[in-house]
Design a protein around this motif. Sequence first.
Motif, PDB file in Angstrom:
ATOM      1  N   LYS A 118       0.849  -1.193   0.000  1.00  0.00           N
ATOM      2  CA  LYS A 118       0.000   0.000   0.000  1.00  0.00           C
ATOM      3  C   LYS A 118       0.881   1.238   0.000  1.00  0.00           C
ATOM      4  O   LYS A 118       1.604   1.504   0.954  1.00  0.00           O
ATOM      5  CB  LYS A 118      -0.925  -0.016   1.207  1.00  0.00           C
ATOM      6  CG  LYS A 118      -1.939   1.116   1.216  1.00  0.00           C
ATOM      7  CD  LYS A 118      -2.930   0.992   2.363  1.00  0.00           C
ATOM      8  CE  LYS A 118      -3.984  -0.062   2.092  1.00  0.00           C
ATOM      9  NZ  LYS A 118      -5.091   0.039   3.079  1.00  0.00           N
ATOM     10  N   GLY A 119       0.828   1.995  -1.113  1.00  0.00           N
ATOM     11  CA  GLY A 119       1.616   3.217  -1.217  1.00  0.00           C
ATOM     12  C   GLY A 119       0.987   4.363  -0.439  1.00  0.00           C
ATOM     13  O   GLY A 119      -0.178   4.304  -0.031  1.00  0.00           O
ATOM     14  N   SER A 120       1.747   5.441  -0.269  1.00  0.00           N
ATOM     15  CA  SER A 120       1.277   6.561   0.555  1.00  0.00           C
ATOM     16  C   SER A 120       0.468   7.589  -0.224  1.00  0.00           C
ATOM     17  O   SER A 120      -0.094   8.511   0.369  1.00  0.00           O
ATOM     18  CB  SER A 120       2.479   7.253   1.200  1.00  0.00           C
ATOM     19  OG  SER A 120       3.371   7.727   0.192  1.00  0.00           O
ATOM     20  N   LEU A 121       0.383   7.464  -1.559  1.00  0.00           N
ATOM     21  CA  LEU A 121      -0.369   8.445  -2.341  1.00  0.00           C
ATOM     22  C   LEU A 121      -1.868   8.165  -2.283  1.00  0.00           C
ATOM     23  O   LEU A 121      -2.639   8.944  -1.736  1.00  0.00           O
ATOM     24  CB  LEU A 121       0.116   8.455  -3.795  1.00  0.00           C
ATOM     25  CG  LEU A 121       1.540   8.972  -4.034  1.00  0.00           C
ATOM     26  CD1 LEU A 121       1.891   8.880  -5.510  1.00  0.00           C
ATOM     27  CD2 LEU A 121       1.681  10.411  -3.555  1.00  0.00           C
ATOM     28  N   ILE A 122      -2.297   7.038  -2.867  1.00  0.00           N
ATOM     29  CA  ILE A 122      -3.725   6.703  -2.877  1.00  0.00           C
ATOM     30  C   ILE A 122      -3.979   5.320  -2.274  1.00  0.00           C
ATOM     31  O   ILE A 122      -5.071   4.774  -2.405  1.00  0.00           O
ATOM     32  CB  ILE A 122      -4.306   6.760  -4.308  1.00  0.00           C
ATOM     33  CG1 ILE A 122      -3.561   5.785  -5.238  1.00  0.00           C
ATOM     34  CG2 ILE A 122      -4.258   8.183  -4.855  1.00  0.00           C
ATOM     35  CD1 ILE A 122      -4.218   5.632  -6.598  1.00  0.00           C
TER      36      ILE A 122
END
Length: 696
Positions: A547-551
């Motif tokens: 899980k990335g920090s953008l979306i």
Amino acid sequence: MKDTIGRIRNIGISAHIDSGKTTLTERILYYTRRIHAIHDVRGRDGVGATMDHMELEKERGITITSAATRVRWRDHAINIIDTPGHVDFTIEVERALRVLDGAVLILCAVAGVQSQSITVDRQMRRYRVPRIAFINKCDRSGANPEKVALQLRDKLGHTPVLLQLPVGLEADFSGVIDLVEMKLLRFEGAAGEQVVEGPIPPELLPRAEERRTEMLDVLSMYSDELMEAALEDRATPELIHEALRRGVRSLDLTPVLLGSAYKNRGVQPVLDAIVRYLPSPLDVRAEALDLDREEAPVELAPDPDAPTVALAFKLEDGRYGQLTYLRVYQGTLRRGDTLVNARSGRRIRIGRLVRIHADQMEDIDVAPAGDIVGLFGVDCRTGDTFCSPGTRLAMTSMHVPEPVVSLGIAPADAASQAKVARALARFAKEDPTFRVRQDEESGQTVISGMGELHLEVYVERMRREYGARVEVSPPEVAYRETVSRRSDFNYLHRKQTGGSGQYARVAGYIEPLEEGTYEFVDQIRGGAIPTEFIGSCDKGFRTAMEKGSLIGAPVTGVRVVINDGAAHAVDSSDMAFQAAARMAFREAYRRAAPRILEPLMRVSVEGPAEFQGAIYRSLMQRRGTILGSTEDGGFCRIEAEVPLGEMFGYATDLRSATQGKAEFTMEFARYAPVPPDVAERLLAERRTGAPVEEKR
């Protein structure tokens, strides 16, 4: 027994949507006396095609799941798998081609090589499946089979060998000229069951002789004997058949036959070609991996007396429990025998062994090497290998594409909750491209698949087969995140709460990875991080990338390099290094100029040339990039790359723009960075938790 195996053909019938796969299969079943009446594919006769046994298939007039059957033709047994044409059900084609020895590639005499034809051909190449081509619908207006044969060469890279010429075309199509035997074939009787041979009409003879000379020129490259015979004008059908057989089985040649399956013309020669040119299990090289020798390759022999090796390539929950489709590569399956699942090590006993005919079963006692059969009552997964006790071999797995579309679903009432859970568990087990997950933040159940139609079919099956009332939320696109530049990290994880604490330090950098999704590189020297904790670091990085920090989308296209670190003799542990790696990645990720990726679909739109401008506009309004277009005979085909997020509802818009006369297909092409305005919208949705209206 080997003589029996040599008379087995395992073939698939594959093509673009609506090219006539199921129609051809229905005629094959009729001419081989497997069925006694020909039924309509779209179910207009109240029965529907034999191989489309699911109610949804009959209603929609499309094949959703691949179906197997077995027929006999000229003392040969032919196992046939009829596969879907729609790209949403591409896994059905993948797993069929994984176990088949040959295939019939159907092409439309009007549309020629279409987008899904290219995809299917690529899948055949992946598994090295020899094929023959059948140009169908020669009775339709605009039919031009010779042009389609050239497209086989130009678009698919085949060496086509035209074995027949049409007698008339479009409404006048009445038969074919066999260039091998140099005779006229007409198909008479109520359903074309009588093949009437005759001399070639004088007005067609010069063209037939010219085409035969061209055919012999190509085939002479595969037989010195035929070359000498052709030069002396004494080429016999037997020499031609032998050269064709050799060229097809080496994947160098593609024999091309013509006909109209719907009008019952040209089907019997296809059966003859399957028997003559496509390989038997004795001609095919199959490999397994020896699990006792570090997965060393082992060549399997189609020997009925050797230890048994069989691959489970499809699962289906039927009336009598789970039906497992098996391809036997070596040895013999017998009712009552014991086999071992190479993946789990579990022993199973063969209870009920069946021959499959669509949704009907015929009990059998024995299945030799090379055969395709069904097995009931076995708990396994798609891709499992079954072996005789004492043998630990595993077949290589099939290619499974990643899902690109997601839907949120929820039971509409308490009574449907258990039904939905049962349905999802079954569908996820049967179809490797159908995924189910729980969203951690919302708690919502999310299903993912290959397209809108794919998920729509499964939702409808929940309602029909399980009586579940389901509420569906709008489709979600499978976005990804990635990095655009190198970023260093040096993170120390230290925690002391009394007793043994946690201590780990990892240092290195992350950088973009052009090809691939993730790569972990260990450059530790001098034992700065003990060897037993290197795997912990890898696991920590993988977890952080979920899980990335953008979306909140998964992170892909990243190479992680660790080149330094530190450990404590007492406080370092697997958990400590995993935690250090997770935090190191998150820190470095923020400095690596992360960006959002969206799936691009390769879209092919076909319709009347008069609507070409409207089609262009409809694609460009959806951020499409036009790749090319062709126009032929009043019809145009436009190829484009369009973001998947822009394609929802396109079918309705396209129908409106073209008076319902155009159609489109799409398949996943690649991931690409989203434009700044789209990225801003997605980030706003992430912040507010609600969709932001898009301006188009």
